[in-house]
Design a protein around this motif. Structure first.
Motif, PDB file in Angstrom:
ATOM      1  N   GLY A  51      29.455  26.214  72.737  1.00 44.79           N
ATOM      2  CA  GLY A  51      30.026  25.638  71.534  1.00 44.79           C
ATOM      3  C   GLY A  51      30.190  26.696  70.475  1.00 44.79           C
ATOM      4  N   PRO A  52      30.275  26.316  69.205  1.00 43.61           N
ATOM      5  CA  PRO A  52      30.399  27.296  68.127  1.00 43.61           C
ATOM      6  C   PRO A  52      29.301  28.345  68.196  1.00 43.61           C
ATOM      7  N   GLN A  53      29.680  29.609  67.977  1.00 45.17           N
ATOM      8  CA  GLN A  53      28.726  30.716  68.081  1.00 45.17           C
ATOM      9  C   GLN A  53      28.487  31.352  66.720  1.00 45.17           C
ATOM     10  N   ARG A  54      27.243  31.762  66.501  1.00 43.85           N
ATOM     11  CA  ARG A  54      26.891  32.435  65.253  1.00 43.85           C
ATOM     12  C   ARG A  54      27.416  33.856  65.248  1.00 43.85           C
ATOM     13  N   THR A  55      27.719  34.339  64.055  1.00 41.98           N
ATOM     14  CA  THR A  55      28.210  35.713  63.900  1.00 41.98           C
ATOM     15  C   THR A  55      27.237  36.700  64.523  1.00 41.98           C
ATOM     16  N   ARG A  56      25.956  36.517  64.278  1.00 45.78           N
ATOM     17  CA  ARG A  56      24.980  37.483  64.781  1.00 45.78           C
ATOM     18  C   ARG A  56      24.881  37.452  66.307  1.00 45.78           C
ATOM     19  N   ASP A  57      25.134  36.287  66.934  1.00 41.89           N
ATOM     20  CA  ASP A  57      25.109  36.217  68.402  1.00 41.89           C
ATOM     21  C   ASP A  57      26.318  36.941  68.993  1.00 41.89           C
ATOM     22  N   ILE A  58      27.482  36.790  68.342  1.00 42.55           N
ATOM     23  CA  ILE A  58      28.671  37.515  68.801  1.00 42.55           C
ATOM     24  C   ILE A  58      28.458  39.013  68.622  1.00 42.55           C
ATOM     25  N   LYS A 101      27.723  45.237  68.082  1.00 44.08           N
ATOM     26  CA  LYS A 101      28.318  45.667  66.824  1.00 44.08           C
ATOM     27  C   LYS A 101      27.652  44.965  65.654  1.00 44.08           C
ATOM     28  N   GLY A 102      27.922  45.453  64.448  1.00 40.36           N
ATOM     29  CA  GLY A 102      27.350  44.862  63.256  1.00 40.36           C
ATOM     30  C   GLY A 102      28.046  43.570  62.865  1.00 40.36           C
ATOM     31  N   SER A 103      27.332  42.744  62.111  1.00 40.30           N
ATOM     32  CA  SER A 103      27.886  41.454  61.691  1.00 40.30           C
ATOM     33  C   SER A 103      29.112  41.619  60.803  1.00 40.30           C
ATOM     34  N   ASP A 104      29.143  42.671  59.976  1.00 38.98           N
ATOM     35  CA  ASP A 104      30.303  42.895  59.105  1.00 38.98           C
ATOM     36  C   ASP A 104      31.557  43.166  59.930  1.00 38.98           C
ATOM     37  N   THR A 105      31.400  43.939  61.001  1.00 43.84           N
ATOM     38  CA  THR A 105      32.546  44.222  61.879  1.00 43.84           C
ATOM     39  C   THR A 105      33.032  42.951  62.553  1.00 43.84           C
ATOM     40  N   VAL A 106      32.088  42.150  63.035  1.00 45.32           N
ATOM     41  CA  VAL A 106      32.454  40.891  63.684  1.00 45.32           C
ATOM     42  C   VAL A 106      33.151  39.963  62.692  1.00 45.32           C
ATOM     43  N   HIS A 159      34.894  40.794  60.125  1.00 40.83           N
ATOM     44  CA  HIS A 159      36.228  41.336  59.846  1.00 40.83           C
ATOM     45  C   HIS A 159      37.237  40.848  60.889  1.00 40.83           C
ATOM     46  N   TYR A 160      36.868  40.951  62.166  1.00 42.22           N
ATOM     47  CA  TYR A 160      37.796  40.525  63.211  1.00 42.22           C
ATOM     48  C   TYR A 160      37.845  39.014  63.333  1.00 42.22           C
ATOM     49  N   GLY A 161      36.770  38.347  62.932  1.00 44.96           N
ATOM     50  CA  GLY A 161      36.816  36.899  62.875  1.00 44.96           C
ATOM     51  C   GLY A 161      37.863  36.415  61.892  1.00 44.96           C
ATOM     52  N   ARG A 162      37.948  37.065  60.734  1.00 45.57           N
ATOM     53  CA  ARG A 162      38.957  36.691  59.741  1.00 45.57           C
ATOM     54  C   ARG A 162      40.369  36.928  60.266  1.00 45.57           C
ATOM     55  N   LYS A 163      40.550  38.013  61.008  1.00 47.04           N
ATOM     56  CA  LYS A 163      41.871  38.291  61.585  1.00 47.04           C
ATOM     57  C   LYS A 163      42.276  37.185  62.567  1.00 47.04           C
ATOM     58  N   LEU A 164      41.322  36.734  63.368  1.00 43.13           N
ATOM     59  CA  LEU A 164      41.623  35.703  64.356  1.00 43.13           C
ATOM     60  C   LEU A 164      41.810  34.334  63.712  1.00 43.13           C
ATOM     61  N   ILE A 165      41.125  34.090  62.615  1.00 39.69           N
ATOM     62  CA  ILE A 165      41.354  32.860  61.863  1.00 39.69           C
ATOM     63  C   ILE A 165      42.778  32.850  61.316  1.00 39.69           C
ATOM     64  N   TYR A 194      38.371  29.252  64.387  1.00 42.56           N
ATOM     65  CA  TYR A 194      38.119  28.676  63.066  1.00 42.56           C
ATOM     66  C   TYR A 194      36.620  28.710  62.824  1.00 42.56           C
ATOM     67  N   SER A 195      36.228  28.463  61.599  1.00 38.28           N
ATOM     68  CA  SER A 195      34.814  28.481  61.235  1.00 38.28           C
ATOM     69  C   SER A 195      34.374  27.063  60.887  1.00 38.28           C
ATOM     70  N   PRO A 196      33.704  26.351  61.824  1.00 30.89           N
ATOM     71  CA  PRO A 196      33.280  24.979  61.557  1.00 30.89           C
ATOM     72  C   PRO A 196      32.227  24.883  60.468  1.00 30.89           C
ATOM     73  N   GLN A 197      31.485  25.969  60.275  1.00 25.72           N
ATOM     74  CA  GLN A 197      30.538  26.070  59.173  1.00 25.72           C
ATOM     75  C   GLN A 197      30.266  27.545  58.927  1.00 25.72           C
ATOM     76  N   HIS A 198      29.698  27.853  57.777  1.00 27.55           N
ATOM     77  CA  HIS A 198      29.514  29.251  57.401  1.00 27.55           C
ATOM     78  C   HIS A 198      28.690  29.995  58.452  1.00 27.55           C
ATOM     79  N   GLY A 199      29.235  31.144  58.893  1.00 28.71           N
ATOM     80  CA  GLY A 199      28.522  31.977  59.842  1.00 28.71           C
ATOM     81  C   GLY A 199      28.718  31.595  61.291  1.00 28.71           C
ATOM     82  N   PHE A 200      29.615  30.636  61.580  1.00 29.77           N
ATOM     83  CA  PHE A 200      29.882  30.207  62.955  1.00 29.77           C
ATOM     84  C   PHE A 200      31.378  30.296  63.244  1.00 29.77           C
ATOM     85  N   TYR A 201      31.704  30.538  64.524  1.00 26.37           N
ATOM     86  CA  TYR A 201      33.093  30.575  64.969  1.00 26.37           C
ATOM     87  C   TYR A 201      33.250  29.729  66.230  1.00 26.37           C
ATOM     88  N   ASP A 202      34.461  29.185  66.400  1.00 23.16           N
ATOM     89  CA  ASP A 202      34.801  28.482  67.634  1.00 23.16           C
ATOM     90  C   ASP A 202      36.297  28.632  67.870  1.00 23.16           C
TER      91      ASP A 202
END
Length: 379
Positions: free
Chosen positions: A316-323, A329-334, A336-342, A348-356
């Motif tokens: 299911g939705p994954q935390r930034t730190r798990d990715i 890689k560092g959470s800031d890098t993740v 950054h690319y999370g925003r690009k994919l959004i 999308y981000s179902p809640q702060h710090g998570f992606y799905d």
């Protein structure tokens, strides 16, 4: 006698029961009635493959036709300006102009007594440019209390110069209070690149409509009504399963409905059952992978691709730190690319710090192929 399949899982075809876009269609319809100056007379439809951009374009064109407007429908391929000027505009003018030709004096005999000669020429034979033909069209339509809608699908940076020319011409018509509306549609990444082009300032002022998933209630209606309209039924549990499987993705609604009907048509039953849906979802996911997911991934930068692969590890939705841990890689890098994919409507981000994933079936796609074709992470 067999009943034709009531679902249409083909890009660009309007479903028998289009759902989930009533808001944008109503806003556009209201804008046409409101007159020049209404913001929704310039729209930008943005969304990933399979989300129904072209279907919405079709619906907006239908809304314009119901108000007596004429339409020019195009795709942003090379030569679009010439096609509008030399193909579409003459067709529209022949349709709306009651005087197809005019007489022009070509010679007068001595002292102007008798002997006036004339010839018949096509009134709309020669036009100097895009703005001029659009002026001609809107001049005639204004007298008929009507207007013209121009729709352009699949916009991208390669067509920036021609789209800039179209935008500039339409901007002038807007300023003159003419009855014209324009709707552009494109993939998120193509739209974002295009809007950075210096010649398309007018396009940045268009109302942006980001098309995403539709509600479960809309999905239910989109699956239920086409079947009952042809005197067949859904088993309630089967319909529940079908609704959940689509996750509100418009193209998947049509795929699941289509294959459920295929299975039903090969049985002696009168309603779609759970086993029909199980098979249908398998077929639909296969088509979705081939027609939507793989084209999306094809040109994706490796760093963003790796993010999507890492996101598939959980259920299911994954935390930034798990990715970040999965990628080393560092959470800031993740992030950054999370925003690009959004921005590309892929996550999308179902809640702060998570992606799905935004597109249903993408997690299963990566799990099925076990990343065999991805190679190592290239960070």
């Amino acid at each position: 006698m067999s009943i034709p399949n009531p679902f249409t899982p083909t890009f660009g075809l309007t479903p028998a029961v289009p759902v989930g876009r009533e808001g944008v269609i109503q806003a556009f319809d209201d804008a046409l009635r409101a007159g020049p100056g209404a913001p929704a007379r310039a729209l930008f439809l943005v969304g990933t493959r399979g989300v129904g951009k072209t279907v919405v374009l079709n619906e907006l064109e239908d809304a314009a036709h119901k108000q007596g407007w004429v339409t020019i429908s195009e795709t942003a391929l090379a030569g679009i300006v010439d096609r509008i000027v030399y193909e579409h505009a003459p067709r529209v003018l022949r349709t709306i102009d009651d005087s197809l030709s005019r007489r022009k004096i070509t010679g007068i005999s001595a002292a102007g007594l008798g002997g006036i000669t004339t010839e018949v020429s096509d009134k709309h034979e020669h036009r100097p440019g895009l703005r001029s033909v659009l002026n001609d069209i809107t001049d005639i339509l204004q007298k008929k209390n009507s207007g013209i809608l121009v729709t352009i699908d699949e916009v991208h940076l390669d067509s920036a110069s021609e789209l800039a020319a179209i935008a500039t011409a339409i901007q002038h018509l807007f300023r003159e209070g003419r009855n014209i509306a324009v709707v552009f549609a494109g993939l998120p990444e193509n739209v974002d690149k295009l809007l950075q082009h210096p010649g398309v300032t007018f396009l940045r002022r268009a109302v942006r409509v980001d098309l995403g998933a539709v509600t479960p209630e809309d999905v239910r209606l989109g699956l239920y009504k086409p079947v009952t309209d042809v005197d067949r039924q859904w088993d309630s549990a089967a319909l529940d399963s079908a609704v959940m499987a689509t996750r509100g993705f418009p193209f998947l609604i049509q795929l699941v409905g289509y294959y459920s009907w295929v299975r039903l048509s090969k049985s002696a039953r009168q309603q779609i059952e759970k086993d029909h849906v199980v098979w249908a979802v398998e077929q639909a996911q296969r088509d979705l992978a081939r027609l939507v997911i793989e084209p999306v991934l094809k040109d994706l930068p490796q760093l963003e691709y790796n993010f999507l692969v890492a996101l598939s590890v959980g259920s299911g939705p994954q935390r930034t730190r798990d990715i970040a841990e999965e990628l080393g890689k560092g959470s800031d890098t993740v992030s950054h690319y999370g925003r690009k994919l959004i921005a590309k409507h892929l996550v999308y981000s179902p809640q702060h710090g998570f992606y799905d994933y935004t597109i249903p079936g993408m997690r299963e796609y990566f799990s099925q192929f076990d990343h065999q074709n991805t190679g190592p992470y290239f960070w």
